[in-house]
Design an enzyme around this catalytic site. Sequence first.
Site, PDB file in Angstrom:
ATOM      1  N   CYS A 113     -36.543 -28.141  -9.693  1.00 62.30           N
ATOM      2  CA  CYS A 113     -35.672 -27.828 -10.839  1.00 62.30           C
ATOM      3  C   CYS A 113     -35.728 -28.885 -11.936  1.00 62.30           C
ATOM      4  O   CYS A 113     -35.283 -28.635 -13.055  1.00 62.30           O
ATOM      5  CB  CYS A 113     -34.237 -27.642 -10.378  1.00 62.30           C
ATOM      6  SG  CYS A 113     -34.084 -26.339  -9.158  1.00 62.30           S
ATOM      7  N   HIS A 253     -29.399 -28.340 -16.459  1.00 64.87           N
ATOM      8  CA  HIS A 253     -30.003 -27.371 -15.550  1.00 64.87           C
ATOM      9  C   HIS A 253     -28.884 -26.480 -15.019  1.00 64.87           C
ATOM     10  O   HIS A 253     -27.808 -26.961 -14.667  1.00 64.87           O
ATOM     11  CB  HIS A 253     -30.691 -28.124 -14.405  1.00 64.87           C
ATOM     12  CG  HIS A 253     -31.081 -27.245 -13.264  1.00 64.87           C
ATOM     13  ND1 HIS A 253     -31.770 -26.067 -13.443  1.00 64.87           N
ATOM     14  CD2 HIS A 253     -30.873 -27.370 -11.924  1.00 64.87           C
ATOM     15  CE1 HIS A 253     -31.977 -25.503 -12.260  1.00 64.87           C
ATOM     16  NE2 HIS A 253     -31.438 -26.267 -11.328  1.00 64.87           N
ATOM     17  N   ASN A 283     -29.846 -19.497 -11.027  1.00 64.94           N
ATOM     18  CA  ASN A 283     -30.668 -20.709 -11.055  1.00 64.94           C
ATOM     19  C   ASN A 283     -32.147 -20.305 -11.172  1.00 64.94           C
ATOM     20  O   ASN A 283     -32.724 -19.778 -10.228  1.00 64.94           O
ATOM     21  CB  ASN A 283     -30.412 -21.500  -9.770  1.00 64.94           C
ATOM     22  CG  ASN A 283     -31.191 -22.805  -9.706  1.00 64.94           C
ATOM     23  OD1 ASN A 283     -32.084 -23.043 -10.509  1.00 64.94           O
ATOM     24  ND2 ASN A 283     -30.848 -23.635  -8.732  1.00 64.94           N
TER      25      ASN A 283
HETATM   26  O1  UT7 Z   1     -31.186 -26.312  -8.453  1.00 64.97           O
HETATM   27  C1  UT7 Z   1     -31.432 -27.198  -7.428  1.00 64.97           C
HETATM   28  C2  UT7 Z   1     -30.216 -27.881  -7.010  1.00 64.97           C
HETATM   29  N1  UT7 Z   1     -29.332 -26.955  -6.380  1.00 64.97           N
HETATM   30  C3  UT7 Z   1     -28.063 -27.213  -6.358  1.00 64.97           C
HETATM   31  O2  UT7 Z   1     -27.654 -28.189  -6.937  1.00 64.97           O
HETATM   32  C4  UT7 Z   1     -27.180 -26.274  -5.613  1.00 64.97           C
HETATM   33  C5  UT7 Z   1     -26.100 -27.071  -4.930  1.00 64.97           C
HETATM   34  N2  UT7 Z   1     -25.202 -26.315  -4.036  1.00 64.97           N
HETATM   35  C6  UT7 Z   1     -24.382 -25.350  -4.451  1.00 64.97           C
HETATM   36  O3  UT7 Z   1     -24.432 -24.877  -5.562  1.00 64.97           O
HETATM   37  C7  UT7 Z   1     -23.292 -24.930  -3.496  1.00 64.97           C
HETATM   38  O4  UT7 Z   1     -23.281 -25.797  -2.385  1.00 64.97           O
HETATM   39  C8  UT7 Z   1     -23.421 -23.469  -2.987  1.00 64.97           C
HETATM   40  C9  UT7 Z   1     -23.050 -22.506  -4.095  1.00 64.97           C
HETATM   41  C10 UT7 Z   1     -24.821 -23.218  -2.498  1.00 64.97           C
HETATM   42  C11 UT7 Z   1     -22.439 -23.227  -1.837  1.00 64.97           C
HETATM   43  O5  UT7 Z   1     -21.102 -23.537  -2.237  1.00 64.97           O
HETATM   44  P1  UT7 Z   1     -20.193 -24.477  -1.315  1.00 64.97           P
HETATM   45  O6  UT7 Z   1     -18.874 -24.541  -1.961  1.00 64.97           O
HETATM   46  O7  UT7 Z   1     -20.927 -25.769  -1.105  1.00 64.97           O
HETATM   47  O8  UT7 Z   1     -20.069 -23.637   0.012  1.00 64.97           O
HETATM   48  P2  UT7 Z   1     -20.512 -24.020   1.513  1.00 64.97           P
HETATM   49  O9  UT7 Z   1     -21.990 -24.077   1.638  1.00 64.97           O
HETATM   50  O10 UT7 Z   1     -19.724 -25.222   1.969  1.00 64.97           O
HETATM   51  O11 UT7 Z   1     -19.995 -22.747   2.295  1.00 64.97           O
HETATM   52  C12 UT7 Z   1     -18.604 -22.424   2.363  1.00 64.97           C
HETATM   53  C13 UT7 Z   1     -18.455 -21.119   3.145  1.00 64.97           C
HETATM   54  C14 UT7 Z   1     -19.215 -21.112   4.456  1.00 64.97           C
HETATM   55  O12 UT7 Z   1     -18.421 -20.407   5.404  1.00 64.97           O
HETATM   56  P3  UT7 Z   1     -17.539 -21.199   6.505  1.00 64.97           P
HETATM   57  O13 UT7 Z   1     -18.524 -22.030   7.277  1.00 64.97           O
HETATM   58  O14 UT7 Z   1     -16.576 -22.022   5.703  1.00 64.97           O
HETATM   59  O15 UT7 Z   1     -16.910 -20.097   7.278  1.00 64.97           O
HETATM   60  C15 UT7 Z   1     -20.455 -20.315   4.145  1.00 64.97           C
HETATM   61  O16 UT7 Z   1     -20.995 -19.664   5.289  1.00 64.97           O
HETATM   62  O17 UT7 Z   1     -18.993 -20.039   2.367  1.00 64.97           O
HETATM   63  C16 UT7 Z   1     -19.910 -19.301   3.171  1.00 64.97           C
HETATM   64  N3  UT7 Z   1     -20.922 -18.726   2.313  1.00 64.97           N
HETATM   65  C17 UT7 Z   1     -20.790 -17.546   1.685  1.00 64.97           C
HETATM   66  N4  UT7 Z   1     -19.787 -16.657   1.682  1.00 64.97           N
HETATM   67  C18 UT7 Z   1     -19.959 -15.549   0.929  1.00 64.97           C
HETATM   68  C19 UT7 Z   1     -22.136 -19.256   1.956  1.00 64.97           C
HETATM   69  N5  UT7 Z   1     -22.778 -18.420   1.122  1.00 64.97           N
HETATM   70  C20 UT7 Z   1     -21.972 -17.358   0.942  1.00 64.97           C
HETATM   71  C21 UT7 Z   1     -22.068 -16.177   0.189  1.00 64.97           C
HETATM   72  N6  UT7 Z   1     -21.040 -15.306   0.212  1.00 64.97           N
HETATM   73  N7  UT7 Z   1     -23.153 -15.897  -0.564  1.00 64.97           N
END
Ligand code: UT7
Length: 326
Positions: A113, A253, A283
């Site tokens: 990215c 980005h 993204n």
């Molecule tokens: O471009 C390159 C660089 N990329 C980035 O900088 C991306 C960085 N990361 C992010 O943008 C975020 O971490 C995400 C959007 C990917 C995820 O958000 P988060 O607030 O960090 O969520 P998490 O991974 O901690 O997940 C929270 C919960 C989990 O469930 P439990 O374990 O709490 O029950 C996940 O399984 O959300 C769940 N989850 C979803 N739920 C519904 C993960 N993906 C989804 C989804 N829909 N698509």
Amino acid sequence: MLRARIISTGSYVPENVVTNTDLEQIVDTSDEWIIERTGIRERRIVDGNQATSDLACEAALKALKNADVKARDIDLIIVATISGDMPFPSTACFLQQKLGAKKAAAFDLNAACSGFLYGLHIANSLIKSGAHKKILLVGAEVLSKFTDWSDRTTCVLFGDGAGAVLLEGTKEKCGIYSTHIYSDGSLSDLISLPGGGSKYPCSKETILKRLHFMKMKGNETFKVAVRTLEELASRTLEENSLDPSQLSLLIPHQANLRIIQATAKRLGLSTEKVFINIEKYGNTSSASIPIAIDEAVQSGKCREGEYILLEAFGGGLTWASALIRW
Ligand code: UT7
């Protein structure tokens, strides 16, 4: 002092729109979750026949038209991508052929990215040194073909698109004032596409293990990204002896709205000084900044003489920034 300046921009996104509601039909997710956690409402996805060089070509043709420059006048093409047409030849060579840019050398650049800003760093250096005069820099991705559409933690995030800029030298006050590039390979496992290279060449096993799709440890990546980008943005301004209040626009980005807002908050920037289009495209990796620059130009947000800060973070890990005076 000679420095590079962006003389024109162009961008292209596929027509096909995939909304969060569409994704609710294929994985266990919701429009509400995606908007709240990422800011994304929809993304563009290619039809089966389009490859990365096709998107790159559309964006490049617009940049050439906007500057009234002929393809034969370009002497270097750099394509930042992690989803090239083939492992080799480079997507830049396919683009060179499509444009008819017969005098241009061409190569691809992989910094995930951060690729577009790595490319800007290289292009600026080559123009300053006098090695090249007119450079076409493109960020282009077809990530949808490397997305695991059964993995809700990644498939809601990414989209396809391309953005292009034409660069040439200037001795005026406008142009690229500074570029900054960094990496940390010890965190390479946070975002990767493990299969298909020399470590895990394609086999029945790599296919069964789904190693040919992007993997991301989202939450760990998120925390490093916020910390790194907040610090990077402040340091880039300091190195140019600028106060955040002198900045007219931040073009970040577009990976996650919450990451963008954290950087803007740290700099004390109001909403209208931050360019955001993540809701429309998700993204698009190395394409996200050049698409955003093109849209900012088209909407009159890049005004002559004003300072613009660009910053990105991605797989590698890599991160990068640039300070431009428009
Ligand atoms: O471009 C390159 C660089 N990329 C980035 O900088 C991306 C960085 N990361 C992010 O943008 C975020 O971490 C995400 C959007 C990917 C995820 O958000 P988060 O607030 O960090 O969520 P998490 O991974 O901690 O997940 C929270 C919960 C989990 O469930 P439990 O374990 O709490 O029950 C996940 O399984 O959300 C769940 N989850 C979803 N739920 C519904 C993960 N993906 C989804 C989804 N829909 N698509």
